[in-house]
Design a protein around this motif. Structure first.
Motif, PDB file in Angstrom:
ATOM      1  N   SER A  54     -21.840  60.638  35.214  1.00 58.48           N
ATOM      2  CA  SER A  54     -22.331  59.338  33.258  1.00 58.48           C
ATOM      3  C   SER A  54     -21.858  58.443  33.353  1.00 58.48           C
ATOM      4  O   SER A  54     -21.583  57.125  32.189  1.00 58.48           O
ATOM      5  N   SER A  95     -29.887  58.671  26.507  1.00 52.50           N
ATOM      6  CA  SER A  95     -28.623  57.935  25.846  1.00 52.50           C
ATOM      7  C   SER A  95     -28.686  56.349  26.189  1.00 52.50           C
ATOM      8  O   SER A  95     -30.265  55.819  25.697  1.00 52.50           O
ATOM      9  N   SER A  96     -28.334  55.360  25.488  1.00 53.97           N
ATOM     10  CA  SER A  96     -28.938  54.005  24.873  1.00 53.97           C
ATOM     11  C   SER A  96     -28.675  52.748  26.044  1.00 53.97           C
ATOM     12  O   SER A  96     -29.922  52.218  25.352  1.00 53.97           O
ATOM     13  N   TYR A 118     -28.358  55.004  36.831  1.00 51.30           N
ATOM     14  CA  TYR A 118     -27.463  55.829  35.731  1.00 51.30           C
ATOM     15  C   TYR A 118     -29.084  55.558  34.157  1.00 51.30           C
ATOM     16  O   TYR A 118     -29.706  57.658  34.286  1.00 51.30           O
ATOM     17  N   ARG A 264     -20.830  44.304  36.826  1.00 56.64           N
ATOM     18  CA  ARG A 264     -21.953  45.881  37.686  1.00 56.64           C
ATOM     19  C   ARG A 264     -23.162  44.478  38.439  1.00 56.64           C
ATOM     20  O   ARG A 264     -24.033  43.833  37.260  1.00 56.64           O
ATOM     21  N   GLU A 267     -26.644  44.150  34.196  1.00 57.50           N
ATOM     22  CA  GLU A 267     -25.386  44.251  32.976  1.00 57.50           C
ATOM     23  C   GLU A 267     -26.167  44.763  31.499  1.00 57.50           C
ATOM     24  O   GLU A 267     -27.735  44.292  32.177  1.00 57.50           O
TER      25      GLU A 267
END
Ligand code: G4F
Length: 323
Positions: A54, A95-96, A118, A264, A267
Motif C-alpha cells: 500500500s 483508495s483516494s 498502486y 515520486r 505526484e
C-alpha cells in the motif's frame, strides 16, 4: 455467530469470533489454494479485503508485486467467492489515490486519473468489483477511503514519519526530519472512524460505493508545522525547492530538510474528499479533526519514544504485545 475474514497486506489474517475464542490463522492472498481453504473453513459472512502493497512510492519500485497484490489478489478473492458460491459480503478497499490528477473535491462521480502503479491497480480492483457485482450478483462494496491515520500508522507514511521524527528530535536522539514534496495536499482523517465506515457499508441492504473523507485538506508542510507547534517547537522556513528547510526558532537549528530521494516520479497534488453520499446513506461523518489527529499522533510517538529511550519493558508492554 458472525464470522469475518480480513485480508491484509498481501496476507490473509482471518478471524473466527465465537464466544470468547479468537482463532487467528495466516496465509497468502495470492495463493489461490490457501484462499479457497480459508474460505471453506471459515465460511465468512463478511470479508474485508485490505490486502495490498500500500505504499505509493514503493509501488514505483515494485510495480509488478504491487499490481499482483492489489489487483490480481482482489480478482482471486472475488473469483474464489464466486466459484465456491460462498455468498459472503465483501468490502473492497479502494483508495483516494485513484483520483490522482482529477480536480478536487473528489466524490463517487469523479473520474479516475491514476498517478502510480498502486493507483492503477486499485482502479482495476474497483472495476472488477463492479463487474462481479453486475455479472454475478455478488455483494461487493467499494470503499474509496481518503488517507486515514493513527498512532499505528506505518513509520514510512508521511504523517507517522513526521510525528516519530519530531518525538525523537525532541528527545535528542535524532537531528532532523528529511522529507520529499512539502506541498502536496491530503484529506487526513482518523483511522478508527474509517474502519467503522467500512463496517457500515456491509450492513446496508444493497452493495454500493462510498467515498470516506473529512472534507478538509492540508499540505504536508502544514502537518509538519502543526505537529512541531503542538510539541512546543516553532518553525521558521527558509529557502526553496530542495534547499527549503525548517529552522527551529528557539535554537536556530535546521530540523526539517528536503531530499529528492523522497519525491515520486508522478505526484498526486491535491486530494480533498466529498463524503456527502456516506453522510446521507450511512449516517457517517468524521469526528476527529486535523488538529486532534496531529495531537493524538504526536502524543503517542513522544510516549513511545520516551519508553524506548528509558527502558524497553514498559515499551514492550504497551506496544509490542498489542501489534
Ligand atoms: O503518507 P503518504 O505516503 O500517503 P499517500 O501516498 O497519500 O497514500 C496513502 O493514502 C492512500 C489513500 O489516499 C492509500 F491508498 C495509500 O495506501 C496510502 O495509505 O504520502 C502523502 C504525501 C505524498 O504526497 C508524498 O509525496 O506526502 C508526501 N511526502 C513528502 N515527503 C512523503 C514524504 N511521503 C512519504 N511517505 N515520505 C516522505 O518522506
Amino acid at each position: 455467530m458472525r464470522r469475518s475474514s480480513t485480508f491484509n497486506t498481501g496476507r490473509i489474517d482471518h478471524l473466527i469470533e465465537g464466544g470468547h475464542d479468537f482463532d487467528f490463522r495466516r496465509g497468502d492472498l495470492n495463493d489461490t489454494n490457501c484462499l479457497v481453504s480459508v474460505l471453506n473453513e471459515v465460511q465468512p459472512d463478511e470479508i474485508y479485503n485490505l490486502a495490498a502493497q500500500s505504499h505509493v512510492k514503493v509501488s514505483f519500485e515494485t510495480p509488478v508485486y504491487s499490481f499482483e497484490t492489489a489487483a490480481v489478489g482482489a480478482l482471486k478473492l472475488f473469483d474464489a467467492v464466486r466459484c465456491l458460491g460462498a455468498g459472503a459480503r465483501i468490502y473492497q478497499a479502494c483508495s483516494s489515490e485513484m483520483f490522482g490528477a482529477a480536480p478536487a473535491p473528489q466524490n463517487e462521480g469523479t473520474p479516475f486519473l491514476p498517478r502510480s502503479p498502486y493507483a492503477a491497480a486499485k482502479i482495476a480492483a474497483y472495476h472488477l468489483a463492479v463487474n462481479y457485482r453486475d455479472a454475478y450478483g455478488m455483494w461487493i462494496a467499494n470503499g474509496i477511503l481518503f488517507n486515514h491515520e493513527s498512532p499505528r500508522r506505518g513509520e514510512t507514511f508521511v504523517t507517522r514519519k513526521i510525528t516519530r521524527a519530531l518525538a525523537r528530535i525532541k528527545l535528542g536522539i535524532q537531528d532532523r526530519l528529511v522529507l520529499g514534496n512539502l506541498y502536496s495536499r491530503r484529506d487526513w482523517g482518523y483511522a478508527p472512524e474509517y474502519v467503522r465506515a467500512m463496517w457500515l457499508m456491509l450492513q446496508q441492504e444493497a452493495p454500493n460505493d462510498f467515498v470516506i473523507a473529512t472534507g478538509q485538506s492540508h499540505s504536508v508542510k502544514e502537518f509538519v508545522e502543526a505537529a512541531f507547534e503542538y510539541a512546543g517547537m516553532r518553525l521558521e522556513w527558509e529557502g526553496e525547492g530542495l534547499r527549503e528547510r525548517g529552522i527551529e526558532r528557539s535554537s536556530g537549528r535546521s530540523v526539517v530538510e528536503v531530499d529528492a530521494r523522497y519525491m515520486r516520479p508522478t505526484e498526486v497534488e491535491f486530494l480533498l474528499g466529498d463524503a456527502g453520499k456516506a453522510r446521507r446513506k450511512l449516517g457517517w461523518t468524521h469526528r476527529t479533526d486535523f488538529e486532534e489527529l496531529v495531537a493524538k499522533m504526536v502524543d503517542a510517538d513522544v510516549r513511545r519514544e520516551s519508553m524506548l529511550l528509558h527502558g524497553t519493558r514498559a515499551y514492550n508492554e504497551q506496544w509490542r504485545t498489542h501489534i
